[in-house]
Design a protein around this motif. Structure first.
Motif, PDB file in Angstrom:
ATOM      1  N   GLN A   1      22.520  20.008 -24.027  1.00  0.00           N
ATOM      2  CA  GLN A   1      21.522  19.848 -23.105  1.00  0.00           C
ATOM      3  C   GLN A   1      22.724  19.134 -22.464  1.00  0.00           C
TER       4      GLN A   1
ATOM      5  N   SER B   1      19.922  13.232 -20.522  1.00  0.00           N
ATOM      6  CA  SER B   1      18.823  12.863 -21.671  1.00  0.00           C
ATOM      7  C   SER B   1      17.826  12.759 -20.387  1.00  0.00           C
TER       8      SER B   1
ATOM      9  N   ASP C   1      14.642  16.001 -23.277  1.00  0.00           N
ATOM     10  CA  ASP C   1      14.507  15.419 -24.772  1.00  0.00           C
ATOM     11  C   ASP C   1      13.060  16.293 -25.186  1.00  0.00           C
ATOM     12  N   ALA C   2      12.496  16.798 -24.613  1.00  0.00           N
ATOM     13  CA  ALA C   2      11.214  17.144 -25.555  1.00  0.00           C
ATOM     14  C   ALA C   2      10.893  19.007 -25.853  1.00  0.00           C
TER      15      ALA C   2
ATOM     16  N   ASN D   1      13.664  20.040 -26.720  1.00  0.00           N
ATOM     17  CA  ASN D   1      15.374  19.839 -28.272  1.00  0.00           C
ATOM     18  C   ASN D   1      13.991  19.174 -28.852  1.00  0.00           C
ATOM     19  N   ARG D   2      13.072  18.745 -29.319  1.00  0.00           N
ATOM     20  CA  ARG D   2      12.460  18.425 -29.640  1.00  0.00           C
ATOM     21  C   ARG D   2      11.655  19.176 -30.631  1.00  0.00           C
ATOM     22  N   GLY D   3      11.194  20.427 -29.278  1.00  0.00           N
ATOM     23  CA  GLY D   3      10.723  21.298 -29.872  1.00  0.00           C
ATOM     24  C   GLY D   3      11.632  22.182 -30.601  1.00  0.00           C
TER      25      GLY D   3
ATOM     26  N   ASP E   1      14.444  22.068 -32.389  1.00  0.00           N
ATOM     27  CA  ASP E   1      14.234  21.344 -33.438  1.00  0.00           C
ATOM     28  C   ASP E   1      13.057  21.398 -34.656  1.00  0.00           C
ATOM     29  N   ASP E   2      11.782  21.326 -34.470  1.00  0.00           N
ATOM     30  CA  ASP E   2      10.676  21.302 -35.096  1.00  0.00           C
ATOM     31  C   ASP E   2      10.559  22.932 -35.146  1.00  0.00           C
TER      32      ASP E   2
ATOM     33  N   TYR F   1       7.435  20.556 -25.045  1.00  0.00           N
ATOM     34  CA  TYR F   1       7.616  21.087 -26.153  1.00  0.00           C
ATOM     35  C   TYR F   1       7.387  22.539 -26.518  1.00  0.00           C
TER      36      TYR F   1
ATOM     37  N   ARG G   1       9.718  24.754 -28.423  1.00  0.00           N
ATOM     38  CA  ARG G   1       8.997  25.964 -29.375  1.00  0.00           C
ATOM     39  C   ARG G   1       9.510  27.560 -29.403  1.00  0.00           C
TER      40      ARG G   1
END
Length: 331
Positions: free
Chosen positions: A39, A42, A47-48, A50-52, A54-55, A268, A272
């Motif tokens: 990445q 920050s 960050d959103a 990256n969360r996507g 991971d999920d 996000y 995904r």
């Protein structure tokens, strides 16, 4: 003497069993795939994403730390970090490398021509020379584009600022994605006879002075999807608010940081999509060379009513309803 031989035999057997167990554990660890995630820096939008990612990986049945290893690296906006972290992924032979934002993708693409690289949030990979064409990448790189709905964004700006005479645009000159969006947005403004005044920065250090000048010369400001400005959004908004100048950002997360409104791709959801593509490559169901760049086309309306009130701008009820039903409304 016999006791000694027996003791030695027992010790050797114990060491042998321990060695075999350790080798089995190492072999099991070696079979666990590694995904390297690089990445740029920050801020909420990245960050959103990256969360996507991971999920998405978890949704495909992987359990990080158990049957997959995710090596997350944050370069904090430093080019030398991008290079060293990309080299790290190559040295540890990651199975797939993901680059969040254009500079991350470029660093990974420069570091390896063998390891699959998935781009997360690169506006025009072909224009950035990361693939041969967006339709047929042809190498080890593919990914997901964060190209914003520029025409919808411009219509929104005109709707919320009906007396607009001069529109300012500010972006980082070295950011390929932001520069691409600038050229396309400029063409739209010329087509619609909207006066567009351009301001560029080289780093976050320039945002304060440039935005102060800009706020004295324009009626509204447009910011493309620009990572450098996103990380200095508070400075930009402070200076524009002082002159009652609305800011229309390219990303929804920048509206939450003080922008007025935008139509944008959900960051996000983009993450995904990126994670889905990485998993398809990881499971050998897809190859980067034959996987077209994924252009996410769905866009949502995000409105910041608190910013509108501070600027003295009335947001039509139709937009409030739309943001409430399909998008985000900040009060």
């Amino acid at each position: 003497m016999k006791r000694m031989y027996s003791l030695i035999a027992i010790i050797l057997i114990f060491l042998g069993v321990a060695f075999v167990a350790e080798r089995k554990q190492q072999a099991a660890q070696e079979k666990v795939p590694t995904v390297g995630v690089l990445q740029l820096l920050s801020h909420p939008a990245l960050d959103a994403i990256n969360r996507g990612i991971d999920d998405s990986i978890k949704a495909h049945g992987y359990k990080p730390g158990k049957d997959i290893h995710i090596d997350f690296q944050n370069a904090q906006g430093d080019q030398s970090n991008l290079q060293s972290m990309s080299a790290r992924f190559v040295n540890e032979h990651v199975n797939v490398a993901i680059g969040i934002a254009t500079p991350s993708g470029q660093a990974l693409a420069n570091a390896t021509h063998k390891i699959p690289v998935v781009l997360g949030a690169v506006t025009n990979p072909e224009g950035a020379k990361l693939v041969k064409t967006n339709e047929h990448p042809g190498g080890n790189v593919t990914g997901v584009s964060d190209h914003p709905p520029l025409e919808k964004q411009l219509r929104l700006i005109k709707q919320l600022t009906p007396n607009l005479k001069t529109l300012g645009i500010i972006y980082t000159s070295s950011d390929d994605s932001a520069a691409t969006q600038y050229r396309q947005f400029k063409a739209l403004c010329e087509k619609q006879h909207i006066a567009l005044k351009t301001y560029t920065i080289a780093s976050t250090n320039d945002v304060n002075q440039v935005s102060q000048t800009m706020a004295n010369e324009v009626d509204a400001v447009y910011v493309p999807t620009d990572n450098t400005i996103a990380s200095a959004m508070q400075t930009l908004v402070k200076n524009t608010n002082a002159k009652k100048i609305p800011v229309f950002p390219g990303a929804d997360t920048m509206v939450k940081q003080g922008g007025l409104a935008t139509y944008s791709i959900n960051q996000y959801k983009l993450g995904r999509h990126t994670g889905d593509m990485a998993v398809a490559i990881l499971r050998h169901k897809a190859k980067p060379a034959n996987t077209p760049i994924d252009f996410v086309t769905d866009s949502d309306l995000t409105v910041n009513l608190k910013a509108a009130k501070e600027l003295g701008i009335t947001v039509p009820q139709s937009l409030i309803n739309e943001a409430s039903k399909k998008g985000e409304l900040y009060k």
